[in-house]
Design an enzyme around this catalytic site. Structure first.
Site, PDB file in Angstrom:
ATOM      1  N   HIS B  42     -19.141   0.524 -20.733  1.00  0.00           N
ATOM      2  CA  HIS B  42     -18.436   0.206 -21.221  1.00  0.00           C
ATOM      3  C   HIS B  42     -18.750   1.875 -21.566  1.00  0.00           C
ATOM      4  O   HIS B  42     -16.931   2.077 -22.571  1.00  0.00           O
ATOM      5  CB  HIS B  42     -18.905  -0.674 -22.346  1.00  0.00           C
ATOM      6  CG  HIS B  42     -20.150  -0.611 -23.458  1.00  0.00           C
ATOM      7  ND1 HIS B  42     -20.874  -1.497 -23.125  1.00  0.00           N
ATOM      8  CD2 HIS B  42     -20.604   0.220 -23.879  1.00  0.00           C
ATOM      9  CE1 HIS B  42     -22.202  -1.012 -24.028  1.00  0.00           C
ATOM     10  NE2 HIS B  42     -21.448   0.025 -25.132  1.00  0.00           N
ATOM     11  N   ASP B  91     -23.642  -3.783 -16.943  1.00  0.00           N
ATOM     12  CA  ASP B  91     -22.755  -2.892 -17.385  1.00  0.00           C
ATOM     13  C   ASP B  91     -23.887  -1.457 -17.309  1.00  0.00           C
ATOM     14  O   ASP B  91     -24.589  -1.544 -18.074  1.00  0.00           O
ATOM     15  CB  ASP B  91     -23.080  -3.394 -18.654  1.00  0.00           C
ATOM     16  CG  ASP B  91     -22.093  -2.266 -20.470  1.00  0.00           C
ATOM     17  OD1 ASP B  91     -21.882  -1.204 -19.696  1.00  0.00           O
ATOM     18  OD2 ASP B  91     -22.659  -2.440 -21.057  1.00  0.00           O
ATOM     19  N   GLY B 185     -26.158   3.370 -23.499  1.00  0.00           N
ATOM     20  CA  GLY B 185     -26.752   3.752 -22.491  1.00  0.00           C
ATOM     21  C   GLY B 185     -27.986   4.401 -22.102  1.00  0.00           C
ATOM     22  O   GLY B 185     -28.546   4.657 -22.053  1.00  0.00           O
TER      23      GLY B 185
END
Lengths: 387, 241
Positions: B42, B91, B185
């Site tokens: 994302h 993701d 992340g």
């Protein structure tokens, strides 16, 4: 000052300009509100969220689905969605508000339920900001009779109540009429059932190259390859002889995966094995060099070769193309690969692309390697201070 | 990170910062090999062009670059083909750097788990990042200790989304220590025997971390993606030149 959405270009908004004149219609992606009688929304929404992502992780996105389960108001979810993902007018690119009555009724019927658990109705939903249904100069949204009362994340009980979709078929009745535990087979729910385990998956997940059933049955019997062909991970068929030839022939490159491995023999030596044409081959040590050992280790995802003398001399026999070995008590021909005569001038990136078959192994030696894994996960030691 | 503390420089040598002009730091990332970094998919929404990104390693204070800092450009971005932005499933993404990092005590890769290596509920692990602290964005890297939560328990906190096997939950019901906007992340790492740190999660999503609704954070489950990661790195290293 933040970037305007794409339709306005990528230039930064001018100071004080905010996102004025940047409004545009975008498809609704918020999972909660995917079954509305409209498909496009405009941001910011009536709760001040600037994007659908922001709305999706907001407090209100948790609150309304929880509240709708109490059955406090038939059109609560419709109201929630009109403020989370307001309808976009395609002509003006402006958002269309819910009608004041819808807001007032939602609040009147559901606010008290929230109060019981000590929560407050969202502060930004002041109903006076929304126009009256009979207002002449502004349109607003009211629910139709057939509007979906439950969000896509909910299951609608026969009684009309919405319960969380995750609670459907969980072995416990959540609807007062137990309807969430009716017809619990995958097929009834429009899903595919993994044959051995009672897991349901979407039909689009069958034969897509990603195993989803625990026994991988969703990825079996997906293709009918010919006798001389092998099946790629994405279920294409590719000629057996093209397997591990250094060129990707499957569109997902799976014919070139795991081509170089190490196999243990009885002395625990790790022989280099190349899976050419879907058959395991030893590698002849003629002309073998250190940089080839490094390439082999790196190709296996292992760091560097630590074996200084990686060549194993065989004790008996003359120069050979094949060797007879015992595998599971049966005599089998073990095949060999040699370095291509002009391998040094070949511009290839894999070891197996440098190897050919059908040649004599003059040295009667096969390559054995010891690769070490690259170091990882270590933090520097804490510094000590004398006190 | 909410409820964390400032990290000592070099304590998390695999932590990196994914940056893009003019904003600077956008997301966290994790060094897994000399030329490879993991982050979540994302982070690249609307910015999938590798040329607009750079990756900064060995940095502690975003506002004061140190001599230990290394910067690399991005050669390619590999998004998981099943990434679904609507439900934030799958993701994960892999970033190929334009050149190798120099391994130093401030820049080192983390270990990856094997496919079968799963982190057990109630294990205590660490999250790190330069994300929001609830009242401000920090300049210095923050760290927080979180507890792994079972998927069943985690689902009970999130009425509106399905917690899948691609996800991992960690944190506390009260949300006292949690990841937040800007930590995405970044790593969730757990210490394994012999003092090795292994990457089990990548910060992905959660409730609005400083709102009234709290609960654990949701992380991409790295163990689930190991085979995909290995194959992608192999393809891009050996088959695409």
């Amino acid at each position: 000052c933040i970037s305007c959405p794409d339709p306005c270009g990528t230039s930064l908004c001018e100071t004080r300009n905010g996102q004025t004149n940047c409004s545009h219609c975008e498809p609704i992606t918020l999972e909660l509100c995917m079954n509305l009688p409209y498909n496009y929304t405009s941001y910011p929404n009536y709760l001040g969220h600037r994007t659908q992502r922001e709305a999706s992780v907001s407090w209100e996105s948790s609150l309304f689905p929880a509240l709708v389960q109490t059955n406090c108001y038939k059109y609560l979810m419709f109201f929630a969605c009109t403020i989370l993902v307001p309808k976009c007018d395609p002509h003006t690119n402006q958002r269309i508000p819910p009608c004041r009555t819808l807001c007032v009724q939602s609040k009147e019927r559901c606010e008290s339920v929230l109060g019981i658990v000590g929560l407050q109705w969202p502060e930004d939903t002041d109903c006076t900001q929304f126009p009256d249904e009979n207002s002449e100069n502004q349109t607003c949204l009211t629910p139709d009779e057939d509007v979906e009362e439950c969000s896509p994340s909910h299951f609608k009980c026969r009684s009309g109540r919405c319960v969380l979709a995750s609670r459907r078929c969980d072995g416990q009745a959540d609807c007062e009429d137990d309807s969430d535990e009716d017809s619990c087979g995958c097929r009834e729910r429009g899903l595919w059932e993994c044959p051995l385990k009672k897991l349901c998956i979407k039909h689009t997940m069958i034969c897509d190259g990603f195993p989803d059933c625990p026994d991988m049955m969703d990825e079996k019997n997906c293709s009918f390859c010919g006798k001389d062909e092998l099946e790629c991970v994405n279920h294409e068929c590719v000629q057996r002889e093209l397997w591990c030839d250094g060129q990707a022939d499957c569109s997902d490159s799976s014919d070139e995966w795991d081509c170089v491995t190490l196999s243990k023999n009885m002395n625990s030596l790790m022989f280099l094995t190349v899976h050419r044409s879907a058959v395991d081959n030893h590698v002849c040590a003629d002309e073998w060099q250190e940089n080839l050992s490094q390439l082999a280790c790196s190709q296996m995802g292992l760091g560097v070769s630590t074996e200084e003398n990686p060549v194993i001399q065989l004790q008996q026999g003359g120069p050979f193309k094949t060797e007879i070995v015992l595998v599971d008590g049966e005599m089998q021909h073990q095949k060999w690969l040699n370095l291509h005569s002009d391998w040094k001038s070949k511009n290839v990136s894999t070891l197996h692309a440098l190897l050919v078959n059908g040649q004599m192994c003059r040295s009667r030696s096969k390559v054995a390697l010891l690769c070490t894994k690259e170091d990882c996960g270590h933090r520097p030691a804490a510094r000590m201070n004398k006190r | 990170i909410l409820g964390g503390r400032t990290s000592r420089p070099g304590r998390w040598p695999w932590q990196c910062s994914l940056q893009s002009e003019p904003s600077g730091h956008i997301c966290g990332c994790v060094l897994i090999a000399k030329r490879w970094v993991l982050t979540v998919a994302h982070c690249f929404e609307g910015r999938e062009n590798a040329a607009v990104w750079k990756v900064v390693f060995g940095i502690s204070n975003l506002d004061h670059p140190s001599s230990f800092m290394q910067t690399r450009l991005v050669k390619s971005i590999i998004l998981h083909p099943r990434y679904n932005r609507a439900v934030v499933d799958y993701d994960i993404s892999i970033v190929q750097l334009d050149e190798d990092i120099n391994e130093t005590s401030y820049v080192r890769p983390v270990c990856l788990p094997s496919k079968e290596q799963l982190v057990q509920p109630d294990t205590y692990c660490y999250i790190t990042g330069w994300g929001h602290m609830g009242n401000k964005m920090p300049f210095k890297l923050q760290e927080g200790e979180v507890r792994i939560i079972s998927l069943e328990q985690c689902q009970s906190y999130f009425d509106m989304k399905t917690i899948t096997s691609r996800m991992l939950c960690a944190g506390y019901e009260s949300g006292t220590v949690d990841s937040c906007m800007g930590d995405s992340g970044g790593p969730l790492v757990c210490e394994q025997p012999a003092g090795r740190w292994t990457l089990f999660g990548l910060t992905s999503w959660g409730s609005v971390c400083f709102s009234k609704v709290l609960g654990p954070g949701v992380y991409s489950n790295v163990s689930h993606f190991i085979e995909w990661i290995e194959k992608q790195i192999y393809i891009h290293t050996f088959l695409m030149n």
